[in-house]
Design an enzyme around this catalytic site. Structure first.
Site, PDB file in Angstrom:
ATOM      1  N   GLY A 118     -45.907  65.729  61.638  1.00 35.46           N
ATOM      2  CA  GLY A 118     -44.776  64.892  61.236  1.00 35.46           C
ATOM      3  C   GLY A 118     -45.285  63.461  61.101  1.00 35.46           C
ATOM      4  N   ALA A 119     -45.025  62.862  59.933  1.00 33.69           N
ATOM      5  CA  ALA A 119     -45.650  61.576  59.618  1.00 33.69           C
ATOM      6  C   ALA A 119     -45.406  60.485  60.678  1.00 33.69           C
ATOM      7  CB  ALA A 119     -45.190  61.117  58.236  1.00 33.69           C
TER       8      ALA A 119
ATOM      9  N   ASP B 190     -43.850  61.889  53.780  1.00 32.50           N
ATOM     10  CA  ASP B 190     -45.139  61.494  54.368  1.00 32.50           C
ATOM     11  C   ASP B 190     -45.719  60.257  53.708  1.00 32.50           C
ATOM     12  OD1 ASP B 190     -44.779  64.481  54.942  1.00 32.50           O
ATOM     13  OD2 ASP B 190     -46.313  63.805  56.352  1.00 32.50           O
TER      14      ASP B 190
ATOM     15  N   LYS C 191     -43.623  67.651  52.402  1.00 32.82           N
ATOM     16  CA  LYS C 191     -44.134  69.003  52.616  1.00 32.82           C
ATOM     17  C   LYS C 191     -44.041  69.861  51.363  1.00 32.82           C
ATOM     18  CE  LYS C 191     -45.744  70.383  55.445  1.00 32.82           C
ATOM     19  NZ  LYS C 191     -47.233  70.438  55.478  1.00 32.82           N
TER      20      LYS C 191
HETATM   21  O1  MRU Z   1     -47.537  69.169  57.860  1.00 31.09           O
HETATM   22  P1  MRU Z   1     -46.478  68.482  58.668  1.00 31.09           P
HETATM   23  O2  MRU Z   1     -45.704  69.396  59.558  1.00 31.09           O
HETATM   24  O3  MRU Z   1     -47.001  67.270  59.382  1.00 31.09           O
HETATM   25  O4  MRU Z   1     -45.466  67.945  57.578  1.00 31.09           O
HETATM   26  C1  MRU Z   1     -44.338  67.238  57.992  1.00 31.09           C
HETATM   27  C2  MRU Z   1     -43.471  66.867  56.858  1.00 31.09           C
HETATM   28  O5  MRU Z   1     -43.764  67.124  55.716  1.00 31.09           O
HETATM   29  C3  MRU Z   1     -42.243  66.072  57.180  1.00 31.09           C
HETATM   30  O6  MRU Z   1     -41.213  66.350  56.278  1.00 31.09           O
HETATM   31  C4  MRU Z   1     -42.608  64.588  57.064  1.00 31.09           C
HETATM   32  O7  MRU Z   1     -43.711  64.292  57.860  1.00 31.09           O
HETATM   33  C5  MRU Z   1     -41.508  63.738  57.423  1.00 31.09           C
HETATM   34  S1  MRU Z   1     -41.149  63.910  59.138  1.00 31.09           S
HETATM   35  C6  MRU Z   1     -40.144  62.874  59.739  1.00 31.09           C
END
Ligand code: MRU
Length: 338
Positions: free
Chosen positions: A46-47, A226, A237
């Site tokens: 999660g970013a 992200d 994602k």
């Molecule tokens: O691969 P991940 O689980 O780190 O991807 C996370 C996402 O794509 C979330 O939608 C994004 O980080 C926003 S989280 C607040």
């Protein structure tokens, strides 16, 4: 809410999100390199959360009391995952805190700065929740993708923060969560968060979303991000782009929710965002069990880019960008709250 990162002064204790919802277990990271490894291996993800963890990683490196050690830590942390700009944002914030600090004071100063970085993300979540809920009509049935919740941030989440606040205000009738192949953040993490709070929700596989928009009333798609380019293109994602196309076709508003730390003014448009490509094995297997013939090839793109024109609005802690374009992004970065 469960504690997913715990600062211990000499280590960062990290909830292993790969094991959820079956098991709650933690991993202790004692060095910046171990934090980077945990980020790379998806122990935490999660970013905004990987940004906060990188800040703590810098605080761990500061114990060496040298700028060279901080620079080495920054390199390994920023390289741990290429797409989320929050890593670089957090590391830059730590360098600003370190500037002019005598070496002996680096550990204390950077630990404080990392705590402050974590707390500010928490506050941004709250503000995005309030601003985003204004866009949601009473009785809404919404779709979300991946996990943009408490497990992905330091607070209530970005997309899930808006959903939580809208639910609190009595506006959410139902949440459909995309499963999110191949890491299953939607089924494992988002459902876990929503069900834990009694928010009505249903799991769908990623490929069901367009059909659901066709046969059932969906009032909004709400996702995190992200990296957002200077022209408003939204990287999130893998699967988000397809969701946005389906939403436009069915005249469903598509909202991205992200703190301004996710906006990268140095990236002019989405085509310049580095898209993480992970191991094919993660697509070819589920929990170590092969799901394709031996020797099969696979691609594993972690993210995709939704063009700004498909995004109805971007909710940030500073305000809502609508319409989504370069001038809206520039204004929000300049602190013009709308
Ligand atoms: O691969 P991940 O689980 O780190 O991807 C996370 C996402 O794509 C979330 O939608 C994004 O980080 C926003 S989280 C607040």
């Amino acid at each position: 809410m469960i504690k997913h990162i715990i600062w211990k002064k000499n280590s960062l204790r990290v909830l292993d999100q790969r094991l959820l919802p079956r098991r709650v277990a933690y991993i202790d990271c004692r060095t910046a390199e171990q934090v980077a490894r945990a980020i790379k291996d998806m122990v935490l993800r999660g970013a905004p959360l990987i940004g906060c963890s990188a800040a703590y990683g810098m605080a761990l490196a500061a114990r060496k009391r040298s700028t060279t050690a901080l620079q080495a830590a920054a390199r390994v942390l920023v390289a741990s995952r290429p797409t989320a700009v929050n890593l670089a944002h957090a590391v830059d914030a730590m360098f600003r805190a370190a500037a002019g600090t005598p070496p002996q004071r680096l550990p204390a100063v950077l630990a404080r700065a990392a705590e402050a970085y974590f707390r500010s993300d928490l506050d941004y979540n709250r503000r995005m929740g309030i601003l985003g809920a204004r866009l949601i009509r009473k009785g809404s049935r919404v779709i979300t993708h991946c996990n943009a919740g408490a497990l992905a941030t330091s607070g209530i989440g970005t997309a899930l923060g808006v959903i939580r606040e809208s639910f609190r205000q009595g506006k959410i009738a139902h949440v459909y969560a995309d499963e999110t192949r191949p890491y299953l953040q939607g089924s494992r993490l988002t459902l876990w968060e929503l069900m834990g709070e009694g928010i009505p929700c249903t799991l769908i596989t990623d490929s069901m979303a367009a059909h659901l928009m066709k046969v059932s009333r969906i009032d909004a798609v709400i996702v995190g991000s992200d990296r957002i380019a200077a022209n408003g293109d939204v990287c999130n994602k893998i699967g988000t782009y397809g969701l946005a196309i389906a939403a436009r076709h069915h005249k469903v508003p598509f909202y991205a929710v992200a703190p301004t730390s996710t906006i990268d003014p140095a990236t002019p448009d989405g085509s310049r965002i580095p898209i993480e490509e992970r191991s094919a094995a993660e697509v070819l297997e589920i929990s170590g069990i092969p799901i394709a013939p031996k020797g099969a090839r696979a691609r594993h793109f972690g993210f995709d880019v939704t063009p700004a024109r498909l995004v109805t609005a971007i909710v940030t802690e500073k305000g809502v960008v609508r319409p989504v374009n370069a001038s809206g992004i520039a204004k929000i970065l300049a602190g013009m709250v709308r």
